[in-house]
Scaffold this motif. Structure first.
Motif, PDB file in Angstrom:
ATOM      1  N   LEU A 180       0.802  -1.360   0.270  1.00 50.64           N
ATOM      2  CA  LEU A 180       0.108   0.391   0.124  1.00 50.64           C
ATOM      3  C   LEU A 180       0.832   1.435   0.405  1.00 50.64           C
ATOM      4  O   LEU A 180       1.012   1.988  -0.354  1.00 50.64           O
ATOM      5  N   LEU A 181       1.422   1.100   0.638  1.00 47.55           N
ATOM      6  CA  LEU A 181       2.398   2.866   0.677  1.00 47.55           C
ATOM      7  C   LEU A 181       3.428   2.329  -0.344  1.00 47.55           C
ATOM      8  O   LEU A 181       3.903   3.638  -0.370  1.00 47.55           O
ATOM      9  N   THR A 224      -6.397   1.206   7.614  1.00 50.41           N
ATOM     10  CA  THR A 224      -4.867   0.913   7.615  1.00 50.41           C
ATOM     11  C   THR A 224      -4.558   2.158   6.390  1.00 50.41           C
ATOM     12  O   THR A 224      -3.186   2.073   5.867  1.00 50.41           O
ATOM     13  N   ILE A 225      -5.214   2.035   5.285  1.00 53.43           N
ATOM     14  CA  ILE A 225      -5.221   2.554   4.478  1.00 53.43           C
ATOM     15  C   ILE A 225      -4.515   4.136   4.541  1.00 53.43           C
ATOM     16  O   ILE A 225      -4.272   5.076   3.825  1.00 53.43           O
ATOM     17  N   LYS A 226      -6.036   4.562   5.149  1.00 52.46           N
ATOM     18  CA  LYS A 226      -6.009   5.800   5.469  1.00 52.46           C
ATOM     19  C   LYS A 226      -4.465   6.003   6.073  1.00 52.46           C
ATOM     20  O   LYS A 226      -4.527   7.337   6.517  1.00 52.46           O
ATOM     21  N   ALA A 227      -4.059   5.701   7.134  1.00 52.28           N
ATOM     22  CA  ALA A 227      -3.046   5.459   7.765  1.00 52.28           C
ATOM     23  C   ALA A 227      -1.763   5.288   6.713  1.00 52.28           C
ATOM     24  O   ALA A 227      -0.943   6.144   7.275  1.00 52.28           O
ATOM     25  N   VAL A 228      -1.870   4.606   5.866  1.00 49.33           N
ATOM     26  CA  VAL A 228      -0.876   4.255   4.927  1.00 49.33           C
ATOM     27  C   VAL A 228      -0.176   5.813   3.440  1.00 49.33           C
ATOM     28  O   VAL A 228       0.796   6.464   4.226  1.00 49.33           O
ATOM     29  N   GLU A 229      -1.475   6.262   3.988  1.00 49.74           N
ATOM     30  CA  GLU A 229      -1.664   7.333   3.330  1.00 49.74           C
ATOM     31  C   GLU A 229      -1.042   8.783   4.277  1.00 49.74           C
ATOM     32  O   GLU A 229      -0.468   9.843   3.416  1.00 49.74           O
ATOM     33  N   SER A 230      -1.410   8.558   5.243  1.00 46.22           N
ATOM     34  CA  SER A 230      -0.714   9.612   6.119  1.00 46.22           C
ATOM     35  C   SER A 230       0.750   9.702   6.533  1.00 46.22           C
ATOM     36  O   SER A 230       1.008  10.618   6.684  1.00 46.22           O
ATOM     37  N   LEU A 231       0.524   8.515   6.654  1.00 45.90           N
ATOM     38  CA  LEU A 231       1.733   7.712   6.363  1.00 45.90           C
ATOM     39  C   LEU A 231       2.942   8.638   5.327  1.00 45.90           C
ATOM     40  O   LEU A 231       3.920   9.663   5.440  1.00 45.90           O
ATOM     41  N   PRO A 253      -5.423  10.560  -2.073  1.00 45.85           N
ATOM     42  CA  PRO A 253      -6.515  10.960  -2.789  1.00 45.85           C
ATOM     43  C   PRO A 253      -8.292  10.640  -2.003  1.00 45.85           C
ATOM     44  O   PRO A 253      -7.985  10.949  -0.451  1.00 45.85           O
ATOM     45  N   PRO A 254      -9.107  11.748  -2.876  1.00 47.03           N
ATOM     46  CA  PRO A 254     -10.420  12.238  -1.982  1.00 47.03           C
ATOM     47  C   PRO A 254     -10.867  11.064  -0.471  1.00 47.03           C
ATOM     48  O   PRO A 254     -10.949  10.069  -1.601  1.00 47.03           O
ATOM     49  N   PRO A 255     -11.552  11.291   0.023  1.00 44.67           N
ATOM     50  CA  PRO A 255     -12.449  10.710   1.237  1.00 44.67           C
ATOM     51  C   PRO A 255     -13.520   9.835  -0.201  1.00 44.67           C
ATOM     52  O   PRO A 255     -14.337  10.093  -0.621  1.00 44.67           O
ATOM     53  N   ALA A 256     -13.660   8.175   0.346  1.00 44.06           N
ATOM     54  CA  ALA A 256     -14.337   6.948  -0.724  1.00 44.06           C
ATOM     55  C   ALA A 256     -15.975   7.508   0.194  1.00 44.06           C
ATOM     56  O   ALA A 256     -16.208   8.085   1.063  1.00 44.06           O
ATOM     57  N   LYS A 257     -16.617   8.282  -1.023  1.00 39.88           N
ATOM     58  CA  LYS A 257     -18.283   8.022  -0.564  1.00 39.88           C
ATOM     59  C   LYS A 257     -19.178   6.749   0.006  1.00 39.88           C
ATOM     60  O   LYS A 257     -19.303   5.491  -0.642  1.00 39.88           O
TER      61      LYS A 257
END
Length: 175
Positions: free
Chosen positions: A54-55, A146-153, A168-172
């Motif tokens: 993911l990273l 986990t994906i959001k934490a990877v994006e933050s990292l 990426p923008p948050p998923a709807k």
């Protein structure tokens, strides 16, 4: 503007752009440090294994060149659990073997069933210096968290390097 000045300026811009596009980052497999009463359950092992790809995906999206380091080379360089995480100089030596500019050593630190921390240490391979020590919290085992934490990292890593990543923008959510 003379023709030579224009040519020199154009060449400088092209070289500057090409050096930005060529930042090479190696991402090592993340280690699981599970301090819960049921450490190492298959779901956590699987989540930990999902972090590196993911990273790498997010770093590629930001324009970085991701350098692959074979698992065997990582295991050989790692003198024990946490060794590369705690020894920037050893991580840098591993990165040099594969011509990386930076190497990221990561850990999923799970002190509770309720949350975990994605931890990453970015090391400049050239001199073995720690560039950044990053932490992103993930509440719960949900894959999207986990994906959001990877994006933050990724945002934190990019902030110390090129400053060109946009998550990426948050998923709807479907109703």
């Amino acid at each position: 503007m003379t023709r030579n000045t224009l040519s020199s300026s154009l060449l400088f811009c092209m070289l500057s752009f090409s050096s930005l596009a060529e930042t090479r980052i190696a991402v090592l497999d993340f280690e699981l440090k599970d301090l819960t009463l049921a450490p190492g359950v298959p779901a956590e092992v699987q989540r930990t294994a999902s972090i590196k790809p993911l990273l790498e995906q997010e770093l590629k999206r930001a324009g970085y060149v991701v350098i692959a380091i074979p698992n065997q080379a990582q295991q050989t360089a790692n003198s024990g659990v946490g060794y590369l995480f705690d020894h920037a100089d050893a991580a840098a030596q591993l990165g040099k073997q594969f011509q990386a500019d930076y190497i990221l050593v990561g850990r999923l630190h799970k002190p509770s069933f309720l949350f975990a921390y994605l931890m990453g240490r970015l090391v400049k391979v050239e001199d073995g210096k720690l560039i950044g020590d990053y932490i992103s919290e993930s509440k719960g085992p949900n894959a999207s968290l986990t994906i959001k934490a990877v994006e933050s990292l990724t945002t934190k890593i990019d902030h110390d390097l090129e400053r060109r990543y946009s998550p990426p923008p948050p998923a709807k959510l479907a109703h």
